[in-house]
Scaffold this active site. Sequence first.
Site, PDB file in Angstrom:
ATOM      1  N   CYS A 153      89.353  24.783  89.563  1.00 56.83           N
ATOM      2  CA  CYS A 153      90.663  25.168  89.047  1.00 56.83           C
ATOM      3  C   CYS A 153      91.755  24.370  89.764  1.00 56.83           C
ATOM      4  O   CYS A 153      91.829  23.161  89.611  1.00 56.83           O
ATOM      5  CB  CYS A 153      90.842  26.679  89.169  1.00 56.83           C
ATOM      6  SG  CYS A 153      92.346  27.311  88.403  1.00 56.83           S
ATOM      7  N   ASP A 210      88.621  26.977  77.249  1.00 52.37           N
ATOM      8  CA  ASP A 210      89.599  27.154  78.323  1.00 52.37           C
ATOM      9  C   ASP A 210      90.999  27.161  77.721  1.00 52.37           C
ATOM     10  O   ASP A 210      91.510  26.121  77.286  1.00 52.37           O
ATOM     11  CB  ASP A 210      89.461  26.013  79.333  1.00 52.37           C
ATOM     12  CG  ASP A 210      90.275  26.243  80.602  1.00 52.37           C
ATOM     13  OD1 ASP A 210      91.313  26.927  80.537  1.00 52.37           O
ATOM     14  OD2 ASP A 210      89.867  25.721  81.661  1.00 52.37           O
ATOM     15  N   HIS A 242      87.579  29.081  80.970  1.00 48.88           N
ATOM     16  CA  HIS A 242      88.006  28.646  82.300  1.00 48.88           C
ATOM     17  C   HIS A 242      87.206  29.418  83.357  1.00 48.88           C
ATOM     18  O   HIS A 242      86.765  30.532  83.129  1.00 48.88           O
ATOM     19  CB  HIS A 242      89.500  28.933  82.475  1.00 48.88           C
ATOM     20  CG  HIS A 242      90.082  28.352  83.718  1.00 48.88           C
ATOM     21  ND1 HIS A 242      90.288  27.000  83.884  1.00 48.88           N
ATOM     22  CD2 HIS A 242      90.503  28.932  84.866  1.00 48.88           C
ATOM     23  CE1 HIS A 242      90.804  26.779  85.080  1.00 48.88           C
ATOM     24  NE2 HIS A 242      90.946  27.933  85.690  1.00 48.88           N
TER      25      HIS A 242
END
Length: 273
Positions: A153, A210, A242
């Site tokens: 991330c 995502d 995600h």
Amino acid sequence: MTRREFIATTTLATGFTLAVQPIAESIIATDPTGLIAGAVNIPVKDGEIPAYRAQPATGKNFPIVLVIQEIFGVHQHIQDACRRFAKLGYVAIAPELFARQGNVSQLDTIDEIRQVVAKVPDAQVLSDLDATVNWAVKSSNGNSDKLAITGFCWGGRITWLYSAHNPQVKAGVAWYGRLVGNTSELTPKHPVDVASKLKVPVLGLYGGQDTGIPLDTVEQMREQLKASRSQSEILVYPDAPHAFFADYRPSYREVEAKDGWKRLQAWFKQHGV
């Protein structure tokens, strides 16, 4: 407190960041037997920052892997990832890159965490990672000729940027890191801005579902990478959201996570780490 005192007294999370509760049942816990694993302090330009380090208990000249945190800091999930690398023979280090700005592990909401993370300059992060590599060589039997980086991330974005910053990196794997964004004094460049000049081979692992990283930005990155000599690649898992590697969250997808982990190991081996 002075900045030096603040950094020296900041500590790592002992469990999971409050904002990610409750923890999913799919959490992976890696046994530390046979490892040296725990908190260390990394000397940086203006004092010290805490980090989590894991490595085999015996041996020397270990390949180094920098493990870059999500926005939730160096909590139990990131620490466990370090232990997984140590089981593979690496010295794995995850520095707490938000230490000067705040302790995100004690914050209750993602919005509060984002306010802290928004104050973190890219230049500070890159400098701290340089210092972490130096520490790994001097204090943890690390081999700087075998240096890799991976991040998740927020850390996925940093993986791209650090690979462009430090040509000593032999290979990187970026898990669903943001690729585009507004430029500012704190974030002057994004991965798409450095892609064409990238020399380090980076494997990007992204989710087709995502909602925070649109697929058109992934395609922009692919186009820019074509102009580089880095041999970088991007793989999209069509059905993954995600944070599909985050085994402590509902977003975890076991099949894609395990495949990505295998691909990471093969990528590192392919490029000499």
